[in-house]
Design a protein around this motif. Structure first.
Motif, PDB file in Angstrom:
ATOM      1  N   GLU A 236     -23.676  55.852  42.927  1.00 46.91           N
ATOM      2  CA  GLU A 236     -24.822  56.748  43.024  1.00 46.91           C
ATOM      3  C   GLU A 236     -25.894  56.162  43.946  1.00 46.91           C
ATOM      4  O   GLU A 236     -26.535  56.880  44.728  1.00 46.91           O
ATOM      5  N   ALA A 239     -24.772  56.583  47.515  1.00 44.24           N
ATOM      6  CA  ALA A 239     -24.925  57.982  47.938  1.00 44.24           C
ATOM      7  C   ALA A 239     -26.396  58.318  48.211  1.00 44.24           C
ATOM      8  O   ALA A 239     -26.733  59.034  49.174  1.00 44.24           O
ATOM      9  N   LYS A 240     -27.264  57.785  47.381  1.00 40.77           N
ATOM     10  CA  LYS A 240     -28.699  58.062  47.562  1.00 40.77           C
ATOM     11  C   LYS A 240     -29.213  57.437  48.846  1.00 40.77           C
ATOM     12  O   LYS A 240     -29.987  58.062  49.599  1.00 40.77           O
ATOM     13  N   GLN A 241     -28.783  56.194  49.129  1.00 40.23           N
ATOM     14  CA  GLN A 241     -29.209  55.534  50.362  1.00 40.23           C
ATOM     15  C   GLN A 241     -28.694  56.289  51.583  1.00 40.23           C
ATOM     16  O   GLN A 241     -29.387  56.408  52.615  1.00 40.23           O
ATOM     17  N   THR A 242     -27.490  56.798  51.500  1.00 38.18           N
ATOM     18  CA  THR A 242     -26.914  57.554  52.624  1.00 38.18           C
ATOM     19  C   THR A 242     -27.731  58.803  52.892  1.00 38.18           C
ATOM     20  O   THR A 242     -28.011  59.171  54.051  1.00 38.18           O
ATOM     21  N   GLN A 243     -28.101  59.470  51.813  1.00 36.99           N
ATOM     22  CA  GLN A 243     -28.888  60.694  51.979  1.00 36.99           C
ATOM     23  C   GLN A 243     -30.259  60.388  52.570  1.00 36.99           C
ATOM     24  O   GLN A 243     -30.773  61.132  53.393  1.00 36.99           O
ATOM     25  N   GLN A 244     -30.869  59.304  52.147  1.00 38.03           N
ATOM     26  CA  GLN A 244     -32.206  58.967  52.619  1.00 38.03           C
ATOM     27  C   GLN A 244     -32.206  58.531  54.082  1.00 38.03           C
ATOM     28  O   GLN A 244     -33.092  58.862  54.852  1.00 38.03           O
ATOM     29  N   SER A 245     -31.230  57.769  54.494  1.00 38.25           N
ATOM     30  CA  SER A 245     -31.195  57.251  55.864  1.00 38.25           C
ATOM     31  C   SER A 245     -30.697  58.288  56.856  1.00 38.25           C
ATOM     32  O   SER A 245     -31.035  58.266  58.035  1.00 38.25           O
ATOM     33  N   GLY A 246     -29.910  59.214  56.400  1.00 32.46           N
ATOM     34  CA  GLY A 246     -29.339  60.235  57.275  1.00 32.46           C
ATOM     35  C   GLY A 246     -28.401  59.647  58.294  1.00 32.46           C
ATOM     36  O   GLY A 246     -28.109  60.287  59.290  1.00 32.46           O
TER      37      GLY A 246
END
Length: 379
Positions: A236, A239-246
């Motif tokens: 999780e 996944a959150k870091q991926t969403q934040q960094s784009g």
């Protein structure tokens, strides 16, 4: 009555011991050693029953010997009285004979001349002759009576001697039977005490092993759950870091691996293993499906019911309601003996089950249980 009371007391004591052994066996977690001890117990119990019959026979024989002693004592009392009478008769006959001999010694026996000379008529001669002959016959009869009484006394003495020997033999028989009964009862107590001690010791060892196995299984399940939770949290977070960094996710150093047993693809129910371990020690009850008592499929149905999953109460139906897997993971079902038995796998080659009448919910090993049919996963 005393002999039957004694026998009843011994029987009740033995029954109490047997009941204690039976109660201990009922609580046992069966292992090869305990099953061997129980087989030995059944053999010894059969021997104990045979000895019990011998005890009954010995009691009857001892009672019979005691009755013979009473009869002999009665005969002895009667013969002692008869001997007393015979000796009295002999003594009286001896006195009469002594008096007659003394009379003959003092007066002498009348001769034929004296009988004729003293008679005044032919009738007197005949009368005096007959009197002399009667006296002679009386002398002979006194002698015969004395001899007969003496022989009677001797016969009575021999009879008393034989009766005395019979009484002593009867007493010896009674004492021997009492010793035999005592020895047999002591042997029974030793056998039962030995069996009870052996089975109790094996059960205590098995109970300690079960507690250790249950604690290890719970610790392993908690570690697996913690590892899965940590892996889920890490996923999780990524996944959150991926969403934040784009952009592409940064390189993350994975956590050290946790030894979690891997099953087949697809979600299982590892919580079922933890729930099953909470029911250890619940007695086996045929058709049971509650903490008051379980059979094998009833335990599975109850545990999965706690998870909100409905399963039928029948091993074959549970097999048909689940999915096949090649190797089990905690919470999966394992089946045995042509689908006649089922348990809940907890990892490490072990499973929780309610095996048979007289046992309890326990931990068993797949390799030791035998007759493994395969594993299934509850969808």
């Amino acid at each position: 009555m005393r002999r039957y009371g004694f026998l009843l007391l011994c029987t009740l004591a033995l029954a109490a011991l047997m009941a204690a052994v039976a109660a201990t066996v009922a609580r046992a977690h069966s292992t090869p050693q305990i099953r061997a001890a129980q087989a030995h117990e059944r053999a010894v119990m059969a021997e104990v029953n045979a000895i019990g019959k011998q005890v009954q026979v010995a009691q009857d024989q001892a009672w019979s010997a005691q009755q013979r002693v009473k009869l002999v004592n009665q005969s002895l009392r009667r013969n002692e009285f008869r001997l007393h009478v015979a000796r009295g008769n002999l003594k009286a006959a001896q006195k009469r004979l002594a008096a007659r001999l003394y009379s003959l010694y003092v007066n002498g026996s009348p001769s034929t001349v004296e009988i004729i000379a003293g008679a005044h008529s032919l009738s007197q001669i005949i009368s005096r002759t007959e009197s002399a002959q009667a006296l002679s016959n009386q002398d002979s009869e006194l002698g015969r009576q004395a001899l007969s009484f003496e022989r009677s006394v001797q016969a009575r003495e021999r009879q008393l001697h034989r009766l005395k020997q019979a009484r002593e033999q009867a007493l010896r028989e009674k004492q021997a039977k009492v010793r035999e009964v005592t020895s047999e009862l002591a042997q029974q107590r030793r056998l039962l005490a030995s069996i009870h001690s052996s089975i109790s010791r094996l059960q205590a060892q098995e109970a300690a092993r079960e507690r250790a196995a249950a604690a290890a299984a719970l610790a392993r399940l908690r570690a697996e759950e913690a590892a899965r939770a940590a892996a889920q949290r890490a996923a999780e977070a990524r996944a959150k870091q991926t969403q934040q960094s784009g952009s592409a996710p940064p390189t993350i150093v994975p956590p050290p691996p946790v030894p979690v047993p891997t099953g087949n693809p697809g979600a299982g129910h590892p919580q079922a293993a933890s729930l099953a371990l909470q029911e250890l020690g619940v007695p086996y009850v045929w058709g049971g499906s509650s903490p008051a008592g379980f059979d094998c499929s009833g335990l599975v149905m109850y545990v999965y019911g706690e998870l909100g999953i409905s399963l039928p109460h029948y091993t074959v139906a549970q097999w048909n309601a689940t999915d096949p897997i090649s190797s089990p993971a905690p919470g999966d079902l394992v089946f045995f003996n042509g689908l006649q038995h089922v348990g809940i796998y907890i990892g490490g080659g072990r499973f929780v089950d309610a095996p048979h009448t007289g046992s309890v919910v326990r931990i068993d090993s797949i390799s030791n249980f035998g007759g493994y049919d395969g594993a299934r996963r509850v969808p």
